[in-house]
Design an enzyme around this catalytic site. Structure first.
Site, PDB file in Angstrom:
ATOM      1  N   TYR A 138       0.858  -1.186   0.000  1.00 11.84           N
ATOM      2  CA  TYR A 138       0.000   0.000   0.000  1.00 11.84           C
ATOM      3  C   TYR A 138       0.892   1.234   0.000  1.00 11.84           C
ATOM      4  O   TYR A 138       1.612   1.496   0.958  1.00 11.84           O
ATOM      5  CB  TYR A 138      -0.905  -0.028   1.230  1.00 11.84           C
ATOM      6  CG  TYR A 138      -1.926   1.077   1.323  1.00 11.84           C
ATOM      7  CD1 TYR A 138      -2.214   1.933   0.269  1.00 11.84           C
ATOM      8  CD2 TYR A 138      -2.643   1.259   2.504  1.00 11.84           C
ATOM      9  CE1 TYR A 138      -3.166   2.927   0.382  1.00 11.84           C
ATOM     10  CE2 TYR A 138      -3.602   2.253   2.627  1.00 11.84           C
ATOM     11  CZ  TYR A 138      -3.862   3.080   1.570  1.00 11.84           C
ATOM     12  OH  TYR A 138      -4.807   4.080   1.679  1.00 11.84           O
ATOM     13  N   LYS A 166      -1.633  -1.526  -3.891  1.00 12.55           N
ATOM     14  CA  LYS A 166      -2.697  -0.530  -3.750  1.00 12.55           C
ATOM     15  C   LYS A 166      -2.048   0.836  -3.888  1.00 12.55           C
ATOM     16  O   LYS A 166      -1.179   1.204  -3.105  1.00 12.55           O
ATOM     17  CB  LYS A 166      -3.409  -0.652  -2.405  1.00 12.55           C
ATOM     18  CG  LYS A 166      -4.504   0.396  -2.198  1.00 12.55           C
ATOM     19  CD  LYS A 166      -5.139   0.296  -0.818  1.00 12.55           C
ATOM     20  CE  LYS A 166      -6.160   1.413  -0.606  1.00 12.55           C
ATOM     21  NZ  LYS A 166      -6.744   1.394   0.760  1.00 12.55           N
TER      22      LYS A 166
END
Length: 311
Positions: A138, A166
């Site tokens: 992320y 992400k």
């Protein structure tokens, strides 16, 4: 180049319902997870910032995984946040996440410490090697204070357990180069950039607005991958006010407010057609609506509540 989506195409970072006393509302967790599945989700990300993970205990995080997984069944991916700025703690959290039954890990870059990229590589590799779960990195520099640089992403994608990214970097050009270089499956982590990132090769999204406009987002995804780019663009443009409004302050706060407004509208309609329905406000500033046996509260453990959800 066709890139597979290891966690499906549409996930939402789920808020954590709390009751009027600030405790996790476990029936509410079940109902919200079921709501997301009913609105087209392939997966749910729990225990992230939108789920107020900085305020929940490890035991609560594990129970959230178990409750959501039981509610959605084996066909829906449940990915759980396990990242921290301490590597050893993150490893332990990853192991507990695996034991609780999650299908994958969502691990943020080590925030606040500002390690060099070599430290970022070592951090992710240590966590990824600690379990058999697939890991989604992320990248969100606005919260972490550092980015996962393109060279670092390319290197980390060589690890067998690191399977996706992400992306909330807000730099479509950089992400485009990363996809071109290594083919990592990228999930948009910024709703207003869902369509722009799809256009450069992203495979899907980890949304927040999926709580409220999940069916629209699913239609946008289906349109895009069916080649109907005009329809995808029309949906994206229709949803721009939602994308903007949801993040006028911290996303969990306004998502809970929006869910509450949706339920209030449904409750009023129910009350019109069914005199036995109840619409109640249990506490000023902490709205709770009850329709038959369904209740949802805009209670948060965050330090402050936005005025729009207060009376």
């Amino acid at each position: 180049m066709t890139i597979e989506a290891p966690f499906g195409r549409m996930l939402t970072a789920m808020v954590t319902p709390f009751d009027k006393d600030g405790k996790i509302d476990w029936p509410g967790v079940e109902k919200l997870a079921a709501h997301l599945v009913a609105n087209g989700h392939d997966g749910i990300a729990v225990n992230g910032t939108t789920g107020e993970a900085p305020t929940t205990k490890s035991s609560e995080k594990e129970e959230v995984i178990r409750v959501v997984k039981a509610a959605v069944g084996p066909k829906i991916f449940v990915v759980s946040g396990a990242g921290d700025n301490e590597t050893e703690y993150s490893i332990n959290q990853a192991k507990r996440t695996e034991k609780a039954g999650a299908d994958g890990l969502l691990v943020v870059a080590p925030y606040y410490n500002k390690p060099p990229q070599a430290g970022v590589v070592a951090h992710f590799k240590a966590i990824a090697s600690a379990t058999d779960l697939p890991l989604m990195m992320y990248d969100i520099p606005g919260r972490c204070g550092i980015e996962i640089e393109p060279d670092t992403i390319v290197e980390l994608y060589n690890h067998p357990q690191i399977v996706a990214l992400k992306d909330a970097k807000g730099n479509v050009a950089s992400t485009s180069w990363v996809i071109q270089r290594c083919g990592i499956p990228v999930y948009s982590g910024d709703d207003i950039l869902n369509l722009p990132l799809l256009s450069v090769g992203a495979v899907g999204m980890v949304s927040v607005c999926g709580h409220t406009v999940g069916k629209d987002l699913k239609e946008m995804l289906n349109s895009w991958f069916a080649g109907d780019t005009a329809r995808a663009l029309a949906i994206h443009q229709k949803l721009l006010p939602v994308f903007t409004g949801t993040f006028r302050t911290q996303g969990a706060i306004l998502t809970k407010a929006a869910l509450n407004m949706m339920l209030q509208s449904a409750a009023l309609e129910w009350q019109r057609t069914n005199p036995a329905a109840q619409v109640i406000a249990l506490q000023p500033g902490r709205h709770c609506y009850k329709v038959s046996s369904i209740q949802f509260c805009t209670v948060s453990r965050l330090p402050s509540i936005h005025p729009c959800v207060q009376q």
